[in-house]
Design a protein around this motif. Structure first.
Motif, PDB file in Angstrom:
ATOM      1  N   ALA A   1      48.837 -76.187  56.533  1.00 57.69           N
ATOM      2  CA  ALA A   1      48.486 -76.415  57.933  1.00 57.69           C
ATOM      3  C   ALA A   1      49.586 -77.102  58.729  1.00 57.69           C
ATOM      4  CB  ALA A   1      47.209 -77.246  58.016  1.00 57.69           C
ATOM      5  N   VAL A   2      50.588 -77.650  58.051  1.00 57.60           N
ATOM      6  CA  VAL A   2      51.611 -78.457  58.711  1.00 57.60           C
ATOM      7  C   VAL A   2      52.981 -78.043  58.197  1.00 57.60           C
ATOM      8  CG1 VAL A   2      52.413 -80.805  59.200  1.00 57.60           C
ATOM      9  CG2 VAL A   2      49.981 -80.392  58.805  1.00 57.60           C
ATOM     10  N   GLU A   3      53.956 -78.023  59.076  1.00 54.33           N
ATOM     11  CA  GLU A   3      55.329 -77.702  58.688  1.00 54.33           C
ATOM     12  C   GLU A   3      56.203 -78.935  58.818  1.00 54.33           C
ATOM     13  OE1 GLU A   3      56.774 -74.500  61.032  1.00 54.33           O
ATOM     14  OE2 GLU A   3      55.429 -73.003  60.136  1.00 54.33           O
ATOM     15  N   ALA A   4      57.207 -79.028  57.960  1.00 53.58           N
ATOM     16  CA  ALA A   4      58.174 -80.124  58.054  1.00 53.58           C
ATOM     17  C   ALA A   4      58.868 -80.065  59.407  1.00 53.58           C
ATOM     18  CB  ALA A   4      59.191 -80.029  56.925  1.00 53.58           C
ATOM     19  N   GLY A   5      59.076 -81.249  60.007  1.00 58.24           N
ATOM     20  CA  GLY A   5      59.730 -81.343  61.301  1.00 58.24           C
ATOM     21  C   GLY A   5      58.775 -81.372  62.477  1.00 58.24           C
ATOM     22  N   ALA A   6      57.503 -81.083  62.230  1.00 55.54           N
ATOM     23  CA  ALA A   6      56.530 -81.048  63.322  1.00 55.54           C
ATOM     24  C   ALA A   6      56.168 -82.449  63.786  1.00 55.54           C
ATOM     25  CB  ALA A   6      55.274 -80.307  62.881  1.00 55.54           C
ATOM     26  N   ARG A   7      55.948 -82.606  65.096  1.00 55.17           N
ATOM     27  CA  ARG A   7      55.427 -83.861  65.630  1.00 55.17           C
ATOM     28  C   ARG A   7      53.925 -83.887  65.440  1.00 55.17           C
ATOM     29  NH1 ARG A   7      55.880 -85.520  71.361  1.00 55.17           N
ATOM     30  NH2 ARG A   7      55.553 -83.312  71.752  1.00 55.17           N
ATOM     31  N   GLN A   8      53.426 -85.007  64.930  1.00 55.20           N
ATOM     32  CA  GLN A   8      52.001 -85.114  64.656  1.00 55.20           C
ATOM     33  C   GLN A   8      51.497 -86.503  65.039  1.00 55.20           C
ATOM     34  OE1 GLN A   8      50.081 -82.495  62.701  1.00 55.20           O
ATOM     35  NE2 GLN A   8      51.841 -81.317  63.439  1.00 55.20           N
ATOM     36  N   VAL A   9      50.208 -86.577  65.367  1.00 50.04           N
ATOM     37  CA  VAL A   9      49.533 -87.867  65.463  1.00 50.04           C
ATOM     38  C   VAL A   9      48.716 -88.040  64.194  1.00 50.04           C
ATOM     39  CG1 VAL A   9      49.428 -87.795  67.976  1.00 50.04           C
ATOM     40  CG2 VAL A   9      47.485 -86.937  66.647  1.00 50.04           C
ATOM     41  N   LEU A  10      48.538 -89.298  63.783  1.00 50.63           N
ATOM     42  CA  LEU A  10      47.840 -89.592  62.535  1.00 50.63           C
ATOM     43  C   LEU A  10      46.449 -90.119  62.843  1.00 50.63           C
ATOM     44  CD1 LEU A  10      51.003 -89.892  62.025  1.00 50.63           C
ATOM     45  CD2 LEU A  10      50.376 -91.269  60.065  1.00 50.63           C
ATOM     46  N   THR A  11      45.453 -89.594  62.149  1.00 46.99           N
ATOM     47  CA  THR A  11      44.100 -90.115  62.293  1.00 46.99           C
ATOM     48  C   THR A  11      43.783 -90.991  61.091  1.00 46.99           C
ATOM     49  OG1 THR A  11      43.119 -88.160  61.256  1.00 46.99           O
ATOM     50  CG2 THR A  11      43.377 -88.126  63.631  1.00 46.99           C
TER      51      THR A  11
ATOM     52  N   ASP B   1      44.700 -82.635  56.577  1.00 49.02           N
ATOM     53  CA  ASP B   1      43.586 -82.559  57.520  1.00 49.02           C
ATOM     54  C   ASP B   1      43.458 -83.807  58.388  1.00 49.02           C
ATOM     55  OD1 ASP B   1      42.987 -80.084  56.501  1.00 49.02           O
ATOM     56  OD2 ASP B   1      41.349 -80.791  55.216  1.00 49.02           O
ATOM     57  N   TYR B   2      44.321 -84.813  58.165  1.00 49.77           N
ATOM     58  CA  TYR B   2      44.232 -86.059  58.922  1.00 49.77           C
ATOM     59  C   TYR B   2      45.470 -86.302  59.774  1.00 49.77           C
ATOM     60  CZ  TYR B   2      39.935 -86.996  56.502  1.00 49.77           C
ATOM     61  OH  TYR B   2      38.651 -86.894  56.048  1.00 49.77           O
ATOM     62  N   VAL B   3      46.120 -85.194  60.159  1.00 49.37           N
ATOM     63  CA  VAL B   3      47.167 -85.230  61.175  1.00 49.37           C
ATOM     64  C   VAL B   3      46.857 -84.109  62.169  1.00 49.37           C
ATOM     65  CG1 VAL B   3      48.938 -86.236  59.693  1.00 49.37           C
ATOM     66  CG2 VAL B   3      48.719 -83.743  59.825  1.00 49.37           C
ATOM     67  N   ASN B   4      47.278 -84.308  63.409  1.00 48.77           N
ATOM     68  CA  ASN B   4      47.033 -83.324  64.464  1.00 48.77           C
ATOM     69  C   ASN B   4      48.314 -83.048  65.236  1.00 48.77           C
ATOM     70  OD1 ASN B   4      44.141 -82.945  64.182  1.00 48.77           O
ATOM     71  ND2 ASN B   4      43.883 -85.004  65.019  1.00 48.77           N
ATOM     72  N   PRO B   5      48.550 -81.797  65.615  1.00 47.98           N
ATOM     73  CA  PRO B   5      49.782 -81.447  66.332  1.00 47.98           C
ATOM     74  C   PRO B   5      49.789 -81.987  67.757  1.00 47.98           C
ATOM     75  CG  PRO B   5      48.319 -79.552  66.227  1.00 47.98           C
ATOM     76  CD  PRO B   5      47.690 -80.626  65.383  1.00 47.98           C
ATOM     77  N   ILE B   6      50.988 -82.285  68.240  1.00 50.28           N
ATOM     78  CA  ILE B   6      51.170 -82.782  69.604  1.00 50.28           C
ATOM     79  C   ILE B   6      51.705 -81.648  70.473  1.00 50.28           C
ATOM     80  CG2 ILE B   6      52.320 -84.478  71.062  1.00 50.28           C
ATOM     81  CD1 ILE B   6      52.710 -86.200  68.554  1.00 50.28           C
ATOM     82  N   PRO B   7      51.068 -81.345  71.602  1.00 50.45           N
ATOM     83  CA  PRO B   7      51.611 -80.315  72.497  1.00 50.45           C
ATOM     84  C   PRO B   7      53.037 -80.656  72.925  1.00 50.45           C
ATOM     85  CG  PRO B   7      49.373 -80.906  73.138  1.00 50.45           C
ATOM     86  CD  PRO B   7      49.794 -81.907  72.090  1.00 50.45           C
ATOM     87  N   ASP B   8      53.844 -79.628  73.110  1.00 55.33           N
ATOM     88  CA  ASP B   8      55.267 -79.833  73.418  1.00 55.33           C
ATOM     89  C   ASP B   8      55.498 -80.650  74.677  1.00 55.33           C
ATOM     90  OD1 ASP B   8      55.971 -78.386  71.176  1.00 55.33           O
ATOM     91  OD2 ASP B   8      56.272 -76.504  72.260  1.00 55.33           O
TER      92      ASP B   8
ATOM     93  N   GLU C   1      47.273 -95.821  65.737  1.00 56.23           N
ATOM     94  CA  GLU C   1      47.640 -94.888  66.805  1.00 56.23           C
ATOM     95  C   GLU C   1      49.068 -94.388  66.565  1.00 56.23           C
ATOM     96  OE1 GLU C   1      44.939 -96.874  70.390  1.00 56.23           O
ATOM     97  OE2 GLU C   1      47.118 -96.963  70.506  1.00 56.23           O
ATOM     98  N   GLY C   2      49.277 -93.864  65.354  1.00 52.16           N
ATOM     99  CA  GLY C   2      50.621 -93.498  64.941  1.00 52.16           C
ATOM    100  C   GLY C   2      51.027 -92.100  65.362  1.00 52.16           C
ATOM    101  N   VAL C   3      52.311 -91.979  65.686  1.00 51.89           N
ATOM    102  CA  VAL C   3      52.926 -90.703  66.040  1.00 51.89           C
ATOM    103  C   VAL C   3      54.232 -90.595  65.268  1.00 51.89           C
ATOM    104  CG1 VAL C   3      53.959 -89.338  67.899  1.00 51.89           C
ATOM    105  CG2 VAL C   3      51.929 -90.720  68.355  1.00 51.89           C
ATOM    106  N   GLY C   4      54.530 -89.417  64.745  1.00 58.88           N
ATOM    107  CA  GLY C   4      55.780 -89.289  64.013  1.00 58.88           C
ATOM    108  C   GLY C   4      56.133 -87.853  63.689  1.00 58.88           C
ATOM    109  N   LEU C   5      57.170 -87.720  62.889  1.00 60.05           N
ATOM    110  CA  LEU C   5      57.681 -86.416  62.469  1.00 60.05           C
ATOM    111  C   LEU C   5      57.371 -86.203  60.998  1.00 60.05           C
ATOM    112  CD1 LEU C   5      61.182 -86.611  64.190  1.00 60.05           C
ATOM    113  CD2 LEU C   5      59.197 -85.322  65.000  1.00 60.05           C
TER     114      LEU C   5
END
Length: 338
Positions: free
Chosen positions: A71-81, A125-132, A57-61
């Motif tokens: 699909a992903v930019e550096a600095g974005a908050r993401q959850v890991l699947t 494809d195995y990370v998802n963005p977190i709403p602000d 249940e990881g969350v990070g930058l």
């Protein structure tokens, strides 16, 4: 996939990883995520002796991205699947990659990645963005428990006119109450003990009943969708007096004990038993957006992201003292880095 070669990142939480972050090789489609929070799930407690990286249940930058990542930019908050899949079979093409025959997530006790660490590598494809508007500490439990109950409600074709019953008010169950209530459903909570009645009310449930092997179940006959979120459920017959006609039952717990179903009592009212674990990527992201849109906040207990913090979280899990999800937070301390 490239991520399958990176197991050592999860299995060895160490300050050395942070010092080496700039030199960790990435595949063209991989991203390097600096972990800030991780939920501690009951599955982690079960897997402590499974010789695998713990934490899912990881969350990070995102600290760096591979050369072909779009699909992903550096600095974005993401959850890991967690699940790996082939990407080409019928299940993957339909979006149900967690049911892929090659999915590591299908092997109970064998999660291929972990998030009790400083850094983790994932395919984009195995990370998802977190709403602000969704805090990282609240996003962590949604990665597993949240998406599981959200997908279960969708699998049962839950409508706002339905009454949703939730058996087991724990890490999964309390989020099921939140999601179902936000969908406009009436919600009934069924628990093995009476001491969670007030919690059920605060979460938005409008009914609470005690159901266990020693008490006669209430004959409410009004539940259209029943999510089984408690552990070691062995007899569906215990729940039949709760159900309206043509009810949908969705077990969302992992157990090894067999399930007994009274045949005629189950068939004649037209009930359905639906399997649902994990979620499609679309629903993973929608579960996060839905939580942000409706200001859903898991009830969490935070622990420092340290060995002592993890030990304390596991001890509380073993004692059944967590109400209702444990979250490791590097904002409270981190001994895995130097």
């Amino acid at each position: 996939m490239d991520g399958e070669k990176r197991n050592y990142l999860a299995g060895t939480p160490s300050g050395a990883l942070e010092r080496r972050s700039a030199t960790i090789a990435l595949g063209p489609l991989e991203v390097l995520v600096r972990i800030t929070h991780s939920g501690v799930c009951g599955t982690d407690a079960h897997d402590r002796t499974a010789n695998c990286g713990l934490g899912h249940e990881g969350v990070g930058l995102v600290e760096r991205i591979g050369s072909a990542v779009t699909a992903v930019e550096a600095g974005a908050r993401q959850v890991l699947t967690t699940a790996q899949s082939c990407g080409h079979c019928a299940e993957c093409i339909a979006g149900y990659r967690h049911y892929c025959h090659r999915s590591v997530g299908q092997k109970y006790g064998a999660e291929e990645h972990g998030t009790f660490c400083d850094y983790a590598v994932r395919h984009q494809d195995y990370v998802n963005p977190i709403p602000d508007t969704l805090e990282s500490k609240h996003a962590a439990p949604l990665v597993c428990a949240g998406i599981t109950v959200y997908e279960a409600l969708l699998a049962a074709n839950t409508q706002s006119r339905d009454r949703v019953g939730v058996f087991g008010l724990g890490g999964l169950g309390h989020l099921a109450v939140m999601y179902a209530r936000a969908m406009g459903c009436a919600v009934s909570v069924f628990s093995g003990s009476a001491d969670k009645k007030e919690d059920a009310s605060q979460l938005g449930a409008d009914e609470f009943h005690v159901v266990n092997k020693t008490s006669k179940p209430p004959a409410v006959n009004n539940v259209n969708v029943l999510l089984l979120c408690g552990g070691d459920i062995t007899d569906i017959g215990l729940f039949l007096p709760l159900l309206a006609r043509r009810a949908r039952i969705v077990p969302v717990v992992i157990q090894t004990k067999p399930l007994t179903i009274p045949y005629m009592e189950f068939i004649l009212p037209g009930h359905r038993l639906i399997s649902s674990l994990g979620a499609t990527r679309e629903n993973e992201q929608e579960a996060l957006r839905f939580a942000a849109r409706h200001s859903l906040q898991p009830w969490i207990q935070e622990y420092p992201f340290t060995e002592a913090g993890l030990t304390s979280a596991f001890a509380a899990l073993d004692d059944g003292a967590i109400r209702y999800r444990a979250v490791l937070s590097k904002e409270l301390g981190n001994a895995f880095s130097v």
